[in-house]
Design a protein around this motif. Sequence first.
Motif, PDB file in Angstrom:
ATOM      1  N   THR A 177       1.084  -1.198  -0.124  1.00  0.00           N
ATOM      2  CA  THR A 177      -0.107   0.297   0.098  1.00  0.00           C
ATOM      3  C   THR A 177       0.715   1.168   0.027  1.00  0.00           C
ATOM      4  O   THR A 177       0.633   2.282  -1.176  1.00  0.00           O
ATOM      5  CB  THR A 177      -1.028   0.372   1.110  1.00  0.00           C
ATOM      6  OG1 THR A 177      -1.834  -0.899   1.194  1.00  0.00           O
ATOM      7  CG2 THR A 177      -1.721   1.000   1.001  1.00  0.00           C
ATOM      8  N   ILE A 178       2.326   1.393   0.456  1.00  0.00           N
ATOM      9  CA  ILE A 178       2.258   2.886   1.000  1.00  0.00           C
ATOM     10  C   ILE A 178       3.305   2.836  -0.483  1.00  0.00           C
ATOM     11  O   ILE A 178       3.492   3.596  -0.646  1.00  0.00           O
ATOM     12  CB  ILE A 178       3.858   2.553   2.003  1.00  0.00           C
ATOM     13  CG1 ILE A 178       2.705   2.582   2.819  1.00  0.00           C
ATOM     14  CG2 ILE A 178       4.870   3.286   2.219  1.00  0.00           C
ATOM     15  CD1 ILE A 178       4.210   2.227   4.376  1.00  0.00           C
ATOM     16  N   HIS A 179       3.856   1.410  -1.469  1.00  0.00           N
ATOM     17  CA  HIS A 179       4.765   1.208  -2.699  1.00  0.00           C
ATOM     18  C   HIS A 179       3.159   1.796  -3.567  1.00  0.00           C
ATOM     19  O   HIS A 179       3.634   2.945  -4.246  1.00  0.00           O
ATOM     20  CB  HIS A 179       5.210   0.233  -2.842  1.00  0.00           C
ATOM     21  CG  HIS A 179       6.506   0.773  -2.092  1.00  0.00           C
ATOM     22  ND1 HIS A 179       7.244   0.690  -2.479  1.00  0.00           N
ATOM     23  CD2 HIS A 179       6.389  -1.161  -0.995  1.00  0.00           C
ATOM     24  CE1 HIS A 179       8.495   0.141  -1.917  1.00  0.00           C
ATOM     25  NE2 HIS A 179       8.680  -1.171  -1.013  1.00  0.00           N
ATOM     26  N   PHE A 180       2.879   2.028  -3.389  1.00  0.00           N
ATOM     27  CA  PHE A 180       1.770   1.758  -4.498  1.00  0.00           C
ATOM     28  C   PHE A 180       0.402   3.638  -4.279  1.00  0.00           C
ATOM     29  O   PHE A 180       0.940   4.358  -4.894  1.00  0.00           O
ATOM     30  CB  PHE A 180       0.344   1.391  -4.551  1.00  0.00           C
ATOM     31  CG  PHE A 180      -0.751   1.198  -5.415  1.00  0.00           C
ATOM     32  CD1 PHE A 180      -1.014   0.269  -6.250  1.00  0.00           C
ATOM     33  CD2 PHE A 180      -2.060   2.411  -5.460  1.00  0.00           C
ATOM     34  CE1 PHE A 180      -1.915   0.305  -7.036  1.00  0.00           C
ATOM     35  CE2 PHE A 180      -3.092   2.502  -6.162  1.00  0.00           C
ATOM     36  CZ  PHE A 180      -2.705   1.731  -7.047  1.00  0.00           C
ATOM     37  N   ILE A 181       0.367   4.372  -3.052  1.00  0.00           N
ATOM     38  CA  ILE A 181      -0.161   5.118  -2.808  1.00  0.00           C
ATOM     39  C   ILE A 181       1.406   6.119  -3.141  1.00  0.00           C
ATOM     40  O   ILE A 181       1.364   7.280  -3.704  1.00  0.00           O
ATOM     41  CB  ILE A 181      -0.055   5.676  -1.620  1.00  0.00           C
ATOM     42  CG1 ILE A 181      -1.771   5.096  -0.765  1.00  0.00           C
ATOM     43  CG2 ILE A 181      -0.474   6.793  -0.784  1.00  0.00           C
ATOM     44  CD1 ILE A 181      -1.887   4.304   0.692  1.00  0.00           C
ATOM     45  N   HIS A 182       2.470   5.996  -3.156  1.00  0.00           N
ATOM     46  CA  HIS A 182       3.491   7.158  -2.902  1.00  0.00           C
ATOM     47  C   HIS A 182       3.922   7.134  -4.505  1.00  0.00           C
ATOM     48  O   HIS A 182       4.186   8.336  -5.217  1.00  0.00           O
ATOM     49  CB  HIS A 182       5.128   5.816  -2.493  1.00  0.00           C
ATOM     50  CG  HIS A 182       6.655   6.817  -3.069  1.00  0.00           C
ATOM     51  ND1 HIS A 182       6.862   8.167  -2.390  1.00  0.00           N
ATOM     52  CD2 HIS A 182       6.993   6.426  -4.245  1.00  0.00           C
ATOM     53  CE1 HIS A 182       7.547   8.652  -2.841  1.00  0.00           C
ATOM     54  NE2 HIS A 182       7.702   7.504  -4.363  1.00  0.00           N
ATOM     55  N   GLN A 183       3.678   6.010  -5.398  1.00  0.00           N
ATOM     56  CA  GLN A 183       3.815   5.585  -6.565  1.00  0.00           C
ATOM     57  C   GLN A 183       2.545   7.388  -7.706  1.00  0.00           C
ATOM     58  O   GLN A 183       2.864   7.405  -8.158  1.00  0.00           O
ATOM     59  CB  GLN A 183       3.746   4.525  -7.578  1.00  0.00           C
ATOM     60  CG  GLN A 183       4.372   4.675  -9.159  1.00  0.00           C
ATOM     61  CD  GLN A 183       5.663   4.814  -9.050  1.00  0.00           C
ATOM     62  OE1 GLN A 183       6.853   4.413  -8.277  1.00  0.00           O
ATOM     63  NE2 GLN A 183       6.171   5.153  -9.780  1.00  0.00           N
ATOM     64  N   PHE A 184       1.272   6.138  -6.371  1.00  0.00           N
ATOM     65  CA  PHE A 184      -0.036   7.180  -7.604  1.00  0.00           C
ATOM     66  C   PHE A 184       0.438   8.623  -6.737  1.00  0.00           C
ATOM     67  O   PHE A 184       0.015  10.113  -7.834  1.00  0.00           O
ATOM     68  CB  PHE A 184      -0.634   6.851  -6.918  1.00  0.00           C
ATOM     69  CG  PHE A 184      -1.998   7.823  -6.987  1.00  0.00           C
ATOM     70  CD1 PHE A 184      -2.743   7.575  -8.570  1.00  0.00           C
ATOM     71  CD2 PHE A 184      -2.284   8.808  -5.793  1.00  0.00           C
ATOM     72  CE1 PHE A 184      -4.009   8.422  -9.300  1.00  0.00           C
ATOM     73  CE2 PHE A 184      -3.535   9.598  -6.267  1.00  0.00           C
ATOM     74  CZ  PHE A 184      -4.462   9.193  -7.851  1.00  0.00           C
ATOM     75  N   ARG A 185       0.799   9.029  -6.205  1.00  0.00           N
ATOM     76  CA  ARG A 185       0.712  10.830  -5.541  1.00  0.00           C
ATOM     77  C   ARG A 185       2.631  11.686  -6.268  1.00  0.00           C
ATOM     78  O   ARG A 185       1.942  12.377  -7.137  1.00  0.00           O
ATOM     79  CB  ARG A 185       1.527  11.167  -3.760  1.00  0.00           C
ATOM     80  CG  ARG A 185       0.488  10.176  -3.098  1.00  0.00           C
ATOM     81  CD  ARG A 185      -0.021  10.529  -1.293  1.00  0.00           C
ATOM     82  NE  ARG A 185       0.433  12.119  -1.760  1.00  0.00           N
ATOM     83  CZ  ARG A 185       1.141  12.581  -1.037  1.00  0.00           C
ATOM     84  NH1 ARG A 185       1.866  11.436   0.739  1.00  0.00           N
ATOM     85  NH2 ARG A 185       1.480  14.327  -0.453  1.00  0.00           N
ATOM     86  N   ALA A 186       3.230  10.396  -7.057  1.00  0.00           N
ATOM     87  CA  ALA A 186       3.984  11.463  -7.788  1.00  0.00           C
ATOM     88  C   ALA A 186       3.284  11.400  -8.890  1.00  0.00           C
ATOM     89  O   ALA A 186       3.713  12.301  -9.136  1.00  0.00           O
ATOM     90  CB  ALA A 186       5.366  10.002  -7.734  1.00  0.00           C
ATOM     91  N   HIS A 187       3.099  10.366  -9.592  1.00  0.00           N
ATOM     92  CA  HIS A 187       2.518  10.663 -10.942  1.00  0.00           C
ATOM     93  C   HIS A 187       1.232  11.756 -10.898  1.00  0.00           C
ATOM     94  O   HIS A 187       1.633  12.727 -12.069  1.00  0.00           O
ATOM     95  CB  HIS A 187       2.419   9.671 -11.668  1.00  0.00           C
ATOM     96  CG  HIS A 187       1.974   9.540 -12.750  1.00  0.00           C
ATOM     97  ND1 HIS A 187       1.295  10.032 -13.587  1.00  0.00           N
ATOM     98  CD2 HIS A 187       2.806   8.930 -13.755  1.00  0.00           C
ATOM     99  CE1 HIS A 187       0.784   9.678 -14.823  1.00  0.00           C
ATOM    100  NE2 HIS A 187       2.446   9.180 -15.449  1.00  0.00           N
ATOM    101  N   PHE A 188       1.016  11.808 -10.070  1.00  0.00           N
ATOM    102  CA  PHE A 188      -0.266  12.449  -9.848  1.00  0.00           C
ATOM    103  C   PHE A 188      -0.208  13.591  -9.958  1.00  0.00           C
ATOM    104  O   PHE A 188      -0.158  15.393 -10.301  1.00  0.00           O
ATOM    105  CB  PHE A 188      -1.583  12.304  -8.973  1.00  0.00           C
ATOM    106  CG  PHE A 188      -2.669  13.832  -8.976  1.00  0.00           C
ATOM    107  CD1 PHE A 188      -3.432  13.129 -10.022  1.00  0.00           C
ATOM    108  CD2 PHE A 188      -2.388  14.576  -7.970  1.00  0.00           C
ATOM    109  CE1 PHE A 188      -4.344  14.355  -9.668  1.00  0.00           C
ATOM    110  CE2 PHE A 188      -3.894  15.187  -8.141  1.00  0.00           C
ATOM    111  CZ  PHE A 188      -4.986  15.005  -8.851  1.00  0.00           C
ATOM    112  N   ARG A 189       1.208  14.168  -8.510  1.00  0.00           N
ATOM    113  CA  ARG A 189       1.789  15.539  -8.913  1.00  0.00           C
ATOM    114  C   ARG A 189       2.356  16.006  -9.980  1.00  0.00           C
ATOM    115  O   ARG A 189       2.382  17.106 -10.404  1.00  0.00           O
ATOM    116  CB  ARG A 189       2.798  15.369  -7.255  1.00  0.00           C
ATOM    117  CG  ARG A 189       3.197  17.015  -7.464  1.00  0.00           C
ATOM    118  CD  ARG A 189       4.290  16.919  -6.307  1.00  0.00           C
ATOM    119  NE  ARG A 189       4.434  15.804  -5.362  1.00  0.00           N
ATOM    120  CZ  ARG A 189       4.986  14.573  -5.324  1.00  0.00           C
ATOM    121  NH1 ARG A 189       6.640  15.094  -6.227  1.00  0.00           N
ATOM    122  NH2 ARG A 189       5.524  13.457  -3.953  1.00  0.00           N
TER     123      ARG A 189
END
Length: 81
Positions: free
Chosen positions: A14-26
């Motif tokens: 979950t941490i890896h998924f959310i980090h990757q999502f936030r970085a790309h969304f940002r």
Amino acid sequence: LLASIVLGIAVDDTIHFIHQFRAHFRDHGDTEAAIAHTVEHAGRAMAGTSVILALGFGVFLASGLASLQRFGILVGATCVL
């Protein structure tokens, strides 16, 4: 024991998924593109890790103790699911 292992794996993924999502969304601001990118990149790594963990716990199947065999089956199947 099984619950603590599975919970640790779920939290890590979950941490890896959310980090990757936030970085790309940002960087791009597009939710759908961020999800697709995250599933493609982090999802592939998460699936690979789950298969490797399942195979690793599969070693317990070679044990002479029935309880260790069952533990290996339970953790391995849970990782795959």
